[in-house]
Design an enzyme around this catalytic site. Structure first.
Site, PDB file in Angstrom:
ATOM      1  N   SER A   2      12.232 -20.019  14.215  1.00  0.00           N
ATOM      2  CA  SER A   2      12.196 -18.477  13.582  1.00  0.00           C
ATOM      3  C   SER A   2      11.107 -18.206  12.792  1.00  0.00           C
ATOM      4  CB  SER A   2      12.645 -18.883  12.167  1.00  0.00           C
ATOM      5  OG  SER A   2      12.641 -19.789  11.008  1.00  0.00           O
TER       6      SER A   2
ATOM      7  N   ASP B 152       5.985 -22.619   7.789  1.00  0.00           N
ATOM      8  CA  ASP B 152       5.931 -22.502   9.225  1.00  0.00           C
ATOM      9  C   ASP B 152       5.731 -21.092   9.758  1.00  0.00           C
ATOM     10  OD1 ASP B 152       8.103 -24.923   8.993  1.00  0.00           O
ATOM     11  OD2 ASP B 152       9.313 -23.646   9.993  1.00  0.00           O
TER      12      ASP B 152
END
Lengths: 398, 398
Positions: free
Chosen positions: B147, B205
């Site tokens: 994502s 991330d």
């Protein structure tokens, strides 16, 4: 001199938690293992001293007169069991032809026997004709305290036979234990046997063989836990050969290489031993609950992983853990690792069929496997009625 | 308004060391994974905004006029990417019909796209007709930062297309990276996408997706390691489903139950991350030696055992470790554990045949397995010449 015949037994030992960490000043828990060594002492009129060790295919006898000669030539302080008489050990080595540095099981067993026999009876002024036969349920050289169980049996039987300590057996019971001060003497005497066999033993193995139950070992200090539960276990010998010395050195290397990583692991293992000790004490003073067993299982799993962190695991032990876990049972290596033995906790409710199937699975891997108990009694004297038929049969053969 | 077409890519991420421990204030090392997400942005004259996400079988388009209406009805502060505009998110949820609490991949991907598209272009005063096609080499929902790679690609492409940041590609090169301040903006913008998708992400991330390489994460602070080596690895997805939430809670429970046992384990893991960071830095500033790889392998083994101590291991990961170790390769789980993904370090001298055989063994277990690299570049712009044929083909289909 009247020689009291007897049958005695002593348990083996396993490390429940703290192996390797104990070398670096952490707590270890040593437990008795109800795989026992049995010794029968018989008086004879053969003027010979005979020792029969069928486990290691050793059957020897000596004329008492020759042993007496050896004794009178010796400047040894007789009847003293608190210190190892180096001079006597040296004479015995020469006598049986064991070179210094030779550590094979048979030679060590003979030396320990002769040493304890001579030092115990020398105090009485006479060396009697006896036949000593020993049979052990323990594998030798597997780190299960077989030499200590042997030394403890020798000490208990010879001290009793000589009248140095009383025989605890009465007409009312078929199995009995010695009084505390007699066990102290048995333990000290057995320790000399261990010193002959191992050079520099910690004293834990003979203490477990003498007192049984569970012992706490910390920086050279041995404490007997006062009340402990008896736990059912499987003991498995993967039969993967290992060198304790090499494994201990490997852990030391890892500590030197990664101190900030390995030192906390040893602290964690220390806490595992203490938590286990506390849980066992709760179990002994109260009714053990399933939750107690849950904790014991979790501690076993955690410690097994920590031993892997230390690098002393082995695929054979991983396999043992995997096989038993598939049946809901928790295992860890015990002792030096790198193969060797593992213990598997059985719960009170673990069904007999599960135990049998697990044992079969493990034997199918080529492992030896026994169902036994930890926390069992230390050295005991038995009437023949209290000894298993198959053991009596083996002992009667000689 | 002139829309600059572009192709961009961003890497996935893996945790090298410190998963779970990071939740309790310890250091974790996050690394970029050269399994990349590719995004192609095309200008059209269709008066439509199209998004094609073939990985999740999602192909949608909206009339630009409807989106403009949505924008003008909104009281949103336009062109701001530093804070999440909750009001706009709510409007977009209503618009695409995503209920609050619905977290399915498709809905989250659509919301993140529309949010970034609108906030980026709103600053320019116009919403252009574009077609955005995304293809990812990363599996979704496997803890590999898919994502974030998606959000970073969206941010980079839309910010470049709008002229908010320059296009870094020149005639001289087929792949280029943005200047530091532009990457800062891409990262902040991508973080909003991550917040839409995950609610309360750490920001690690998207930082890995933006900067690539290796990041140190400690108590909310993210530091990019200045020079890092690129390491060959196998990434394996056991496809055993896991819930990160449940696993994190399990570790917390173990800490509460056995603080004196588990806390030192977290300290040990902290030291693993620091030792690894130091080793990687040595490898980057000097020629990597076999000894460096030995250390990296040992750290992987130790951390894997520690993760087992924490209770986040899984038989599928044990199997991965066993299979790779049989070929001399060292593996650990990466991320939440309980199944999920594992990484296997390849050494420079690891032969191609060994890699292929290992991959085959792992696929035979039903696992997905890729050979890739960690420490690879972050977000990049590519000319079509620099993009793999198969990726271009997929992107060209829409």
């Amino acid at each position: 001199m009247h020689i009291k015949e007897c049958i005695v037994s002593a348990p083996g030992k396993a490390i429940l938690h703290g192996e390797h960490a104990v070398v670096h000043g952490k707590v270890a828990l040593a437990v008795s293992l109800n795989l026992r060594t049995y010794l029968q002492l018989q008086a004879t009129s053969s003027s010979k001293v005979c020792i029969n060790l069928p486990n290691i295919n050793t059957f020897l006898s000596w004329d008492v007169t020759i042993l007496k000669q050896l004794l009178s030539d010796s400047g040894a302080v007789l009847g003293v069991v608190d210190e190892l008489d180096g001079e006597l050990v040296k004479r015995l080595r020469d006598f049986v032809g064991v070179a210094n540095g030779n550590l094979d099981t048979r030679s060590m067993a003979i030396l320990a026997f002769l040493y304890i026999y001579i030092t115990v009876f020398a105090g009485t002024g006479d060396l009697p004709s006896v036949t000593v036969s020993v049979w052990s349920e323990l594998p030798t050289g597997a780190g299960l305290g077989s030499s200590a169980a042997y030394s403890v049996c020798l000490a208990a039987a010879l001290l009793s036979a000589s009248g140095t300590i009383p025989s605890p057996l009465t007409d009312l019971e078929n199995t009995a234990r010695w009084a505390e001060e007699d066990m102290e003497l048995i333990n000290r005497c057995a320790f000399q046997g261990e010193r002959i066999i191992h050079g520099n033993p910690s004293g834990v193995d003979n203490a477990v063989g003498t007192w049984g139950g569970i012992l706490r070992y910390h920086s050279g200090k041995i404490t007997t836990l006062s009340r402990v539960p008896m736990l059912r276990i499987l003991l498995t010998n993967t039969k993967v050969a290992r060198s304790t010395k090499v494994l201990v050195a490997g852990v030391k290397d890892k500590m030197n290489k990664f101190p900030s990583i390995i030192n906390p692991v040893l602290d964690s293992v220390d806490a595992i031993s203490s938590t286990c000790e506390q849980t066992l004490s709760e179990m002994a003073s109260d009714t053990p609950t399933p939750e107690h067993y849950d904790v014991l299982e979790e501690l076993i799993d955690i410690n097994q992983h920590q031993l892997n962190v230390m690098g002393v695991g082995h695929p054979a032990i991983d396999r043992l853990c995997g096989i038993t876990l598939a049946r809901g049972l928790h295992s860890k290596l015990t002792g030096a690792g790198g193969g060797g033995c593992g213990i598997t906790l059985l719960r009170p409710e673990t069904e007999h069929s599960v135990v049998l199937n697990t044992i079969q699975d493990l034997r199918d891997c080529g492992y030896d496997c026994w169902e036994t108990r930890i926390g069992a009694a230390g050295v005991q004297q038995h009437s023949p009625l209290a000894v298993k038929e198959e053991v009596l049969e083996v002992l009667a053969r000689y």
